[in-house]
Design a protein around this motif. Structure first.
Motif, PDB file in Angstrom:
ATOM      1  N   SER A  52       0.835  -1.081   0.542  1.00  0.00           N
ATOM      2  CA  SER A  52       0.117  -0.360   0.076  1.00  0.00           C
ATOM      3  C   SER A  52       0.721   0.954  -0.086  1.00  0.00           C
ATOM      4  CB  SER A  52      -1.148   0.374   1.502  1.00  0.00           C
ATOM      5  OG  SER A  52      -0.248  -0.099   2.090  1.00  0.00           O
ATOM      6  N   VAL A  53      -0.002   2.405  -0.082  1.00  0.00           N
ATOM      7  CA  VAL A  53       1.085   3.899  -0.094  1.00  0.00           C
ATOM      8  C   VAL A  53       1.759   3.712   1.415  1.00  0.00           C
ATOM      9  CG1 VAL A  53       0.236   6.190  -0.421  1.00  0.00           C
ATOM     10  CG2 VAL A  53      -0.430   4.727  -1.684  1.00  0.00           C
ATOM     11  N   ARG A  54       0.862   3.451   2.479  1.00  0.00           N
ATOM     12  CA  ARG A  54       1.763   3.423   4.065  1.00  0.00           C
ATOM     13  C   ARG A  54       2.879   2.460   3.885  1.00  0.00           C
ATOM     14  NH1 ARG A  54      -2.803   3.529   8.263  1.00  0.00           N
ATOM     15  NH2 ARG A  54      -2.719   5.913   7.768  1.00  0.00           N
ATOM     16  N   ASP A  55       2.173   1.350   3.523  1.00  0.00           N
ATOM     17  CA  ASP A  55       3.458   0.583   3.399  1.00  0.00           C
ATOM     18  C   ASP A  55       4.741   1.310   2.919  1.00  0.00           C
ATOM     19  OD1 ASP A  55       1.820  -1.323   4.582  1.00  0.00           O
ATOM     20  OD2 ASP A  55       1.676  -2.546   2.628  1.00  0.00           O
ATOM     21  N   MET A  56       4.671   1.614   1.604  1.00  0.00           N
ATOM     22  CA  MET A  56       6.037   3.042   0.835  1.00  0.00           C
ATOM     23  C   MET A  56       5.862   2.997   1.954  1.00  0.00           C
ATOM     24  SD  MET A  56       6.694   0.454  -1.670  1.00  0.00           S
ATOM     25  CE  MET A  56       7.450   2.190  -3.050  1.00  0.00           C
ATOM     26  N   MET A  57       5.623   4.663   2.069  1.00  0.00           N
ATOM     27  CA  MET A  57       5.859   5.532   2.826  1.00  0.00           C
ATOM     28  C   MET A  57       6.116   5.249   4.166  1.00  0.00           C
ATOM     29  SD  MET A  57       2.849   7.841   2.003  1.00  0.00           S
ATOM     30  CE  MET A  57       2.469   9.319   3.536  1.00  0.00           C
ATOM     31  N   GLY A  58       6.080   4.310   5.133  1.00  0.00           N
ATOM     32  CA  GLY A  58       6.656   3.568   5.934  1.00  0.00           C
ATOM     33  C   GLY A  58       8.450   3.176   5.835  1.00  0.00           C
ATOM     34  N   LYS A  59       8.189   3.056   4.862  1.00  0.00           N
ATOM     35  CA  LYS A  59       9.605   2.175   4.485  1.00  0.00           C
ATOM     36  C   LYS A  59      11.244   2.760   4.594  1.00  0.00           C
ATOM     37  CE  LYS A  59       8.461  -1.172   0.852  1.00  0.00           C
ATOM     38  NZ  LYS A  59       8.938  -2.480   2.249  1.00  0.00           N
ATOM     39  N   ASP A  85      -7.791   0.028  -6.301  1.00  0.00           N
ATOM     40  CA  ASP A  85      -8.597  -0.214  -4.720  1.00  0.00           C
ATOM     41  C   ASP A  85      -8.229  -1.350  -3.653  1.00  0.00           C
ATOM     42  OD1 ASP A  85      -9.616   2.472  -5.482  1.00  0.00           O
ATOM     43  OD2 ASP A  85     -11.260   1.752  -6.855  1.00  0.00           O
ATOM     44  N   THR A  86      -8.611  -0.833  -2.345  1.00  0.00           N
ATOM     45  CA  THR A  86      -8.783  -2.169  -1.979  1.00  0.00           C
ATOM     46  C   THR A  86     -10.031  -2.649  -1.364  1.00  0.00           C
ATOM     47  OG1 THR A  86      -8.110  -1.532   0.283  1.00  0.00           O
ATOM     48  CG2 THR A  86      -5.964  -2.051  -1.428  1.00  0.00           C
ATOM     49  N   GLU A  87     -10.282  -3.325  -0.024  1.00  0.00           N
ATOM     50  CA  GLU A  87     -11.797  -4.139   0.517  1.00  0.00           C
ATOM     51  C   GLU A  87     -11.907  -3.135   1.365  1.00  0.00           C
ATOM     52  OE1 GLU A  87      -8.642  -5.835   2.423  1.00  0.00           O
ATOM     53  OE2 GLU A  87      -8.704  -6.199   0.439  1.00  0.00           O
ATOM     54  N   ASP A  88     -10.877  -2.193   1.661  1.00  0.00           N
ATOM     55  CA  ASP A  88     -10.334  -0.081   2.270  1.00  0.00           C
ATOM     56  C   ASP A  88     -10.419   0.563   1.619  1.00  0.00           C
ATOM     57  OD1 ASP A  88     -10.550   1.562   4.321  1.00  0.00           O
ATOM     58  OD2 ASP A  88      -9.005   0.430   5.344  1.00  0.00           O
ATOM     59  N   THR A  89     -11.608   1.003   0.931  1.00  0.00           N
ATOM     60  CA  THR A  89     -11.190   2.923   0.699  1.00  0.00           C
ATOM     61  C   THR A  89     -10.238   3.359   0.708  1.00  0.00           C
ATOM     62  OG1 THR A  89     -13.275   3.623   1.381  1.00  0.00           O
ATOM     63  CG2 THR A  89     -14.192   1.777  -0.595  1.00  0.00           C
ATOM     64  N   ARG A  90     -10.076   3.673   2.029  1.00  0.00           N
ATOM     65  CA  ARG A  90      -8.299   4.579   2.417  1.00  0.00           C
ATOM     66  C   ARG A  90      -7.773   3.698   1.902  1.00  0.00           C
ATOM     67  NH1 ARG A  90     -10.218   3.946   8.240  1.00  0.00           N
ATOM     68  NH2 ARG A  90     -10.244   2.493   7.523  1.00  0.00           N
ATOM     69  N   ARG A  91      -7.084   2.545   1.940  1.00  0.00           N
ATOM     70  CA  ARG A  91      -5.876   1.914   1.745  1.00  0.00           C
ATOM     71  C   ARG A  91      -6.087   1.982   0.096  1.00  0.00           C
ATOM     72  NH1 ARG A  91      -3.324   0.175   5.909  1.00  0.00           N
ATOM     73  NH2 ARG A  91      -1.531  -1.451   4.213  1.00  0.00           N
ATOM     74  N   LYS A  92      -4.378   2.600  -1.104  1.00  0.00           N
ATOM     75  CA  LYS A  92      -4.955   2.155  -2.211  1.00  0.00           C
ATOM     76  C   LYS A  92      -3.486   1.004  -2.414  1.00  0.00           C
ATOM     77  CE  LYS A  92      -8.425   4.750  -3.617  1.00  0.00           C
ATOM     78  NZ  LYS A  92      -8.890   4.763  -4.365  1.00  0.00           N
ATOM     79  N   GLN A  93      -3.956   0.629  -3.306  1.00  0.00           N
ATOM     80  CA  GLN A  93      -2.732  -1.076  -3.752  1.00  0.00           C
ATOM     81  C   GLN A  93      -1.778  -0.479  -4.348  1.00  0.00           C
ATOM     82  OE1 GLN A  93      -2.816  -3.798  -2.063  1.00  0.00           O
ATOM     83  NE2 GLN A  93      -0.810  -4.342  -3.439  1.00  0.00           N
ATOM     84  N   VAL A  94       0.095  -0.288  -3.998  1.00  0.00           N
ATOM     85  CA  VAL A  94       0.828   0.657  -5.293  1.00  0.00           C
ATOM     86  C   VAL A  94       0.664  -1.460  -6.471  1.00  0.00           C
ATOM     87  CG1 VAL A  94       2.756   1.913  -6.283  1.00  0.00           C
ATOM     88  CG2 VAL A  94       1.432   2.012  -3.709  1.00  0.00           C
ATOM     89  N   GLU A  95       0.255  -0.701  -7.597  1.00  0.00           N
ATOM     90  CA  GLU A  95       0.967  -0.824  -8.825  1.00  0.00           C
ATOM     91  C   GLU A  95       1.726  -0.698  -9.628  1.00  0.00           C
ATOM     92  OE1 GLU A  95      -2.701  -2.806  -9.627  1.00  0.00           O
ATOM     93  OE2 GLU A  95      -2.974  -4.475  -7.724  1.00  0.00           O
ATOM     94  N   LEU A  96       2.484  -2.108 -10.865  1.00  0.00           N
ATOM     95  CA  LEU A  96       3.121  -1.236 -11.751  1.00  0.00           C
ATOM     96  C   LEU A  96       2.212  -1.648 -13.079  1.00  0.00           C
ATOM     97  CD1 LEU A  96       5.705  -3.599 -11.464  1.00  0.00           C
ATOM     98  CD2 LEU A  96       5.989  -1.781 -11.606  1.00  0.00           C
TER      99      LEU A  96
END
Length: 118
Positions: A52-59, A85-96
């Motif tokens: 997720s975007v949050r995962d990336m920002m946490g690196k 989109d993910t099941e939680d609309t607040r979280r976005k999945q980062v994809e190529l």
């Protein structure tokens, strides 16, 4: 052109071909941090891990969260990444993007070609 004499020569040839590939106009170029982000997203995709975007920002190795967020935005605008989109609309999945996957296909061909030149 002479054949490579040692394994390092194969890698150097690959680097030359990869540099030439980066100069093609298919996608806008990436800065070094964006290239690191692209590699992280590609590895996660290969391992079928959600990122997720949050995962990336946490690196921590990528720097400040605001910097990572701005790079993700830049990479989306350049056509390298999409946010799904993910099941939680607040979280976005980062994809190529498909274009980014095609870029990796071309890099792979460069690697095979460099190895076959030995």
């Amino acid at each position: 052109m002479t054949a490579p004499k040692r394994p390092a020569d194969i890698y150097m040839r690959f680097l030359q071909m990869a540099d030439a590939l980066r100069g093609l106009p298919s996608l806008p170029p990436l800065d070094p941090l964006e290239e690191r982000i692209l590699a992280i997203v590609a590895r996660a995709s290969q391992e079928e891990q959600r990122l997720s975007v949050r995962d990336m920002m946490g690196k921590k190795e990528l720097g400040a969260p605001a910097t990572v967020h701005s790079r993700l935005t830049s990479m989306r605008e350049k056509g390298w990444l999409v946010l799904a989109d993910t099941e939680d609309t607040r979280r976005k999945q980062v994809e190529l993007t498909n274009e980014a996957l095609k870029y990796f296909d071309k890099l792979s061909k460069c690697m095979v070609k460099a190895a076959n030149m030995s």
